[in-house]
Write a protein that holds these residues in place. Structure first.
Motif, mmCIF file in Angstrom:
data_model
loop_
_atom_site.group_PDB
_atom_site.id
_atom_site.type_symbol
_atom_site.label_atom_id
_atom_site.label_comp_id
_atom_site.label_asym_id
_atom_site.label_seq_id
_atom_site.Cartn_x
_atom_site.Cartn_y
_atom_site.Cartn_z
ATOM 1 N N GLN A 52 0.885 -1.101 -0.030
ATOM 2 C CA GLN A 52 -0.117 0.137 -0.028
ATOM 3 C C GLN A 52 1.011 1.259 0.010
ATOM 4 O OE1 GLN A 52 -2.457 -0.736 3.553
ATOM 5 N NE2 GLN A 52 -4.268 -1.084 1.976
ATOM 6 N N ALA A 53 1.791 1.305 0.712
ATOM 7 C CA ALA A 53 2.956 2.510 0.767
ATOM 8 C C ALA A 53 3.520 2.689 -0.560
ATOM 9 C CB ALA A 53 3.925 2.010 1.951
ATOM 10 N N GLY A 54 3.697 1.718 -1.279
ATOM 11 C CA GLY A 54 4.554 1.707 -2.511
ATOM 12 C C GLY A 54 3.477 2.279 -3.512
ATOM 13 N N MET A 55 2.228 1.804 -3.305
ATOM 14 C CA MET A 55 1.390 2.564 -4.498
ATOM 15 C C MET A 55 0.797 3.709 -4.158
ATOM 16 S SD MET A 55 -1.436 -1.016 -4.515
ATOM 17 C CE MET A 55 -2.488 -0.391 -5.621
ATOM 18 N N ALA A 56 0.924 4.367 -2.863
ATOM 19 C CA ALA A 56 0.654 5.508 -2.462
ATOM 20 C C ALA A 56 1.698 6.398 -2.830
ATOM 21 C CB ALA A 56 0.159 5.602 -1.146
ATOM 22 N N PHE A 57 2.861 5.970 -2.803
ATOM 23 C CA PHE A 57 4.054 6.922 -2.950
ATOM 24 C C PHE A 57 4.097 7.044 -4.479
ATOM 25 C CE2 PHE A 57 8.517 7.614 -4.164
ATOM 26 C CZ PHE A 57 8.898 8.486 -2.934
ATOM 27 N N ARG A 58 3.853 6.050 -5.562
ATOM 28 C CA ARG A 58 3.957 6.164 -6.862
ATOM 29 C C ARG A 58 2.952 7.441 -7.396
ATOM 30 N NH1 ARG A 58 5.359 0.723 -6.909
ATOM 31 N NH2 ARG A 58 3.072 0.091 -6.949
ATOM 32 N N LEU A 59 1.909 7.900 -6.555
ATOM 33 C CA LEU A 59 1.041 8.766 -6.883
ATOM 34 C C LEU A 59 1.611 10.214 -6.611
ATOM 35 C CD1 LEU A 59 -2.503 7.413 -5.300
ATOM 36 C CD2 LEU A 59 -1.591 7.195 -7.644
ATOM 37 N N LEU A 60 2.872 10.336 -6.023
ATOM 38 C CA LEU A 60 3.052 11.541 -5.730
ATOM 39 C C LEU A 60 4.117 12.385 -7.221
ATOM 40 C CD1 LEU A 60 4.789 10.937 -2.377
ATOM 41 C CD2 LEU A 60 2.712 12.032 -2.920
ATOM 42 N N ASP A 61 3.957 13.587 -7.199
ATOM 43 C CA ASP A 61 4.874 13.893 -8.090
ATOM 44 C C ASP A 61 6.368 13.974 -7.915
ATOM 45 O OD1 ASP A 61 5.620 16.323 -6.840
ATOM 46 O OD2 ASP A 61 3.489 17.051 -7.108
ATOM 47 N N LYS A 62 7.203 14.393 -8.769
ATOM 48 C CA LYS A 62 8.678 14.114 -8.590
ATOM 49 C C LYS A 62 9.167 14.923 -7.289
ATOM 50 C CE LYS A 62 13.163 14.308 -11.107
ATOM 51 N NZ LYS A 62 13.745 14.627 -12.290
ATOM 52 N N ASP A 63 9.019 15.976 -7.167
ATOM 53 C CA ASP A 63 9.448 16.931 -6.382
ATOM 54 C C ASP A 63 8.812 16.688 -4.733
ATOM 55 O OD1 ASP A 63 10.839 18.252 -8.262
ATOM 56 O OD2 ASP A 63 9.381 20.002 -8.555
ATOM 57 N N LEU A 64 7.643 16.241 -4.656
ATOM 58 C CA LEU A 64 7.101 15.963 -3.487
ATOM 59 C C LEU A 64 7.520 14.628 -3.007
ATOM 60 C CD1 LEU A 64 5.086 16.627 -1.266
ATOM 61 C CD2 LEU A 64 3.241 15.487 -2.746
ATOM 62 N N ALA A 65 7.789 13.679 -4.117
ATOM 63 C CA ALA A 65 7.915 12.423 -3.639
ATOM 64 C C ALA A 65 9.490 12.456 -2.969
ATOM 65 C CB ALA A 65 8.209 11.517 -5.052
ATOM 66 N N LEU A 66 10.383 13.276 -3.629
ATOM 67 C CA LEU A 66 11.725 13.462 -2.953
ATOM 68 C C LEU A 66 11.604 13.870 -1.451
ATOM 69 C CD1 LEU A 66 14.844 13.215 -3.071
ATOM 70 C CD2 LEU A 66 14.731 15.467 -4.254
ATOM 71 N N ALA A 67 10.704 14.925 -1.300
ATOM 72 C CA ALA A 67 10.623 15.613 -0.103
ATOM 73 C C ALA A 67 10.054 14.540 1.096
ATOM 74 C CB ALA A 67 9.547 16.836 -0.092
ATOM 75 N N VAL A 68 9.113 13.785 0.546
ATOM 76 C CA VAL A 68 8.343 12.679 1.308
ATOM 77 C C VAL A 68 9.433 11.624 1.661
ATOM 78 C CG1 VAL A 68 6.603 10.892 1.410
ATOM 79 C CG2 VAL A 68 5.970 13.212 0.649
ATOM 80 N N PHE A 69 10.121 11.225 0.828
ATOM 81 C CA PHE A 69 11.116 10.177 0.869
ATOM 82 C C PHE A 69 12.295 10.379 1.864
ATOM 83 C CE2 PHE A 69 14.811 7.268 -0.497
ATOM 84 C CZ PHE A 69 14.123 6.257 -0.499
ATOM 85 N N GLU A 70 12.528 11.776 1.943
ATOM 86 C CA GLU A 70 13.633 12.149 2.800
ATOM 87 C C GLU A 70 13.215 12.232 4.085
ATOM 88 O OE1 GLU A 70 15.739 15.649 1.165
ATOM 89 O OE2 GLU A 70 17.221 14.327 0.183
ATOM 90 N N GLU A 71 11.685 12.202 4.432
ATOM 91 C CA GLU A 71 11.410 12.225 5.784
ATOM 92 C C GLU A 71 11.042 10.956 6.492
ATOM 93 O OE1 GLU A 71 10.198 14.995 7.693
ATOM 94 O OE2 GLU A 71 10.558 16.501 6.385
#
Length: 454
Positions: A52-71
């Motif tokens: 579920q986390a992987g599916m939700a993460f793939r919905l993020l745009d590139k910039d937001l994905a990076l910011a979320v990933f580093e958190e």
């Protein structure tokens, strides 16, 4: 789309991302992600299972994905990476800060680490490899190497021009190290000072010489706590020859302290520390982390059984003594746990050192006796209500002695552990409590034999 359709896909205020994922509503998930900051999204992803986390993460745009990933915590980052396609994988790891990337790789399986390093550009690979080369848990592994270092012979105008030219590739520009020709640290200057000074002022006039700094091989926790004491938002990190190698930033310092405190809390509670979000951990996973300590404490508790068996004759002659065993061992265990917790905390923040052992023994002994005297007054009243005054006197005297002994043991064991180079947090409250239970019973029955003459 009609107004009704919009209302159907919009998540309610009380819905979490987990709730939306469970109902497979993609439009609602997109709306939820679009209205929450990165740290909230990261917390929700950490609570979800890997799929579920992987599916939700793939919905993020590139910039937001990076910011979320580093958190995310490293263990959660690894789960996300395993579900990404090659190009998305490369984009994500290339955009990470080198120190965050190195922290993830330290805990990643060899296969994942190899794939990450292979997907990096040569520059990013060199910086990441350099950070991984420092000792485990050192400041060098947590610092950022992306720093704007100013030569000491610049004017304010020239320094600001350099910040503008190189600042985009640096993690922070608020604290600017000043170096000589050999890149040896000579001081620091704050960006605020440059902005507020005249353009023709030499930065040598603004530099704070002999700044507080850390060695790259110093423990990261030690450096982070030093930052807290000095109220610095960034701390220069140097090598053995005083050459600048990076900056320890406040966000990384906070993470270091949080991780150290979390580990200490787990060990003090008689549990092994674990990685990742509590809500995402499985029941058997949590049980596994706690089982070993409980088994050790179970075997240690046999001391209490042995002591009770040893004084079985005393109990037969004065059966009323058995009524107060839970009260006495509970009071002693709590007094010891309080002292142990206070001393572990004092060691962690630098208020107490291992050389203060005898001062702590004297201090905690007196604290325990004062507490025991207060409890003894209540114990005499309680004992007088249920049994005769002689047994009540035994209970009162024992409370004074047990609390003094328990506080001394609880305060001493963490410092002895420190002297032996053992993590003081390993001297957990349950361990102190178990030890005090057994010795407390010896004090109780010995006092009873002396007072009651049995």
């Amino acid at each position: 789309m009609s107004q009704t359709d919009v209302i159907e896909v919009r998540p309610s205020l009380s819905e979490s991302l987990q709730d939306i994922a469970d109902t497979h509503r993609v439009d609602a998930a997109l709306a939820w992600l679009d209205t929450h900051p990165p740290h909230v999204i990261a917390d929700q992803l950490a609570r979800m299972d890997a799929v579920q986390a992987g599916m939700a993460f793939r919905l993020l745009d590139k910039d937001l994905a990076l910011a979320v990933f580093e958190e995310l915590e490293p263990v959660d980052q690894q789960q996300i990476l395993q579900g990404l396609r090659d190009q998305s994988f490369r984009d994500l790891i290339e955009g990470m800060a080198p120190d965050d990337r190195a922290r993830m790789l330290r805990e990643a399986p060899a296969k994942v680490a190899k794939k990450v390093l292979a997907g990096l550009s040569p520059r990013e690979r060199r910086m990441t490899a350099a950070l991984l080369g420092y000792p485990e848990g050192s400041a060098g592994q947590y610092m950022t190497p992306e720093v704007v270092a100013l030569p000491q012979n610049l004017t304010v105008a020239e320094a600001l021009a350099m910040v503008r030219a190189k600042g985009a590739t640096a993690e922070t520009v608020y604290t600017l190290p000043v170096v000589d020709a050999g890149r040896r640290l000579t001081g620091i200057v704050e960006l605020r000072e440059l902005v507020l000074s005249k353009p023709d002022t030499m930065i040598a006039e603004l530099v704070v010489t002999e700044p507080v700094c850390a060695r790259a091989t110093d423990a990261a926790e030690k450096a982070a706590r030093l930052m807290r004491e000095t109220n610095d938002i960034n701390m220069p990190v140097v090598d053995s020859e005083n050459r600048l190698v990076g900056l320890l930033t406040i966000d990384d310092a906070v993470e270091v302290i949080e991780a150290a405190d979390s580990e200490d809390v787990a060990r003090q509670a008689g549990s092994a520390p674990w990685e990742g979000h509590y809500m995402a951990a499985g029941v058997f996973q949590l049980a596994r982390y706690r089982a070993m300590w409980l088994l050790l404490l179970l075997f240690a508790a046999t001391l209490t059984v042995s002591v009770t068996d040893m004084f079985e004759g005393t109990l037969q002659q004065a059966a009323h003594l058995a009524l107060f065993i839970p009260l006495l061992i509970g009071a002693g265990g709590n007094a010891g746990a309080q002292a142990a917790t206070a001393c572990v905390r004092a060691l962690a923040v630098g208020e107490v050192r291992a050389t203060d052992l005898f001062k702590v023994i004297w201090r905690e002994c007196r604290v325990g006796l004062v507490l025991g005297s207060m409890l003894a007054a209540a114990g005499l009243v309680i004992g007088g209500l249920f049994v005769d005054l002689r047994v009540a006197l035994v209970v009162g005297i024992t409370l004074v002695l047990i609390c003094g002994w328990a506080a001394t043991i609880g305060g001493t064991m963490p410092l002895l552990a420190k002297k032996l180079r053992i993590d003081p947090a390993v001297v957990s409250a349950p361990m102190v409590t178990t030890l005090v239970d057994a010795t407390g019973l010896i004090i109780y029955f010995t006092t009873a034999k002396l007072v009651l003459g049995i």
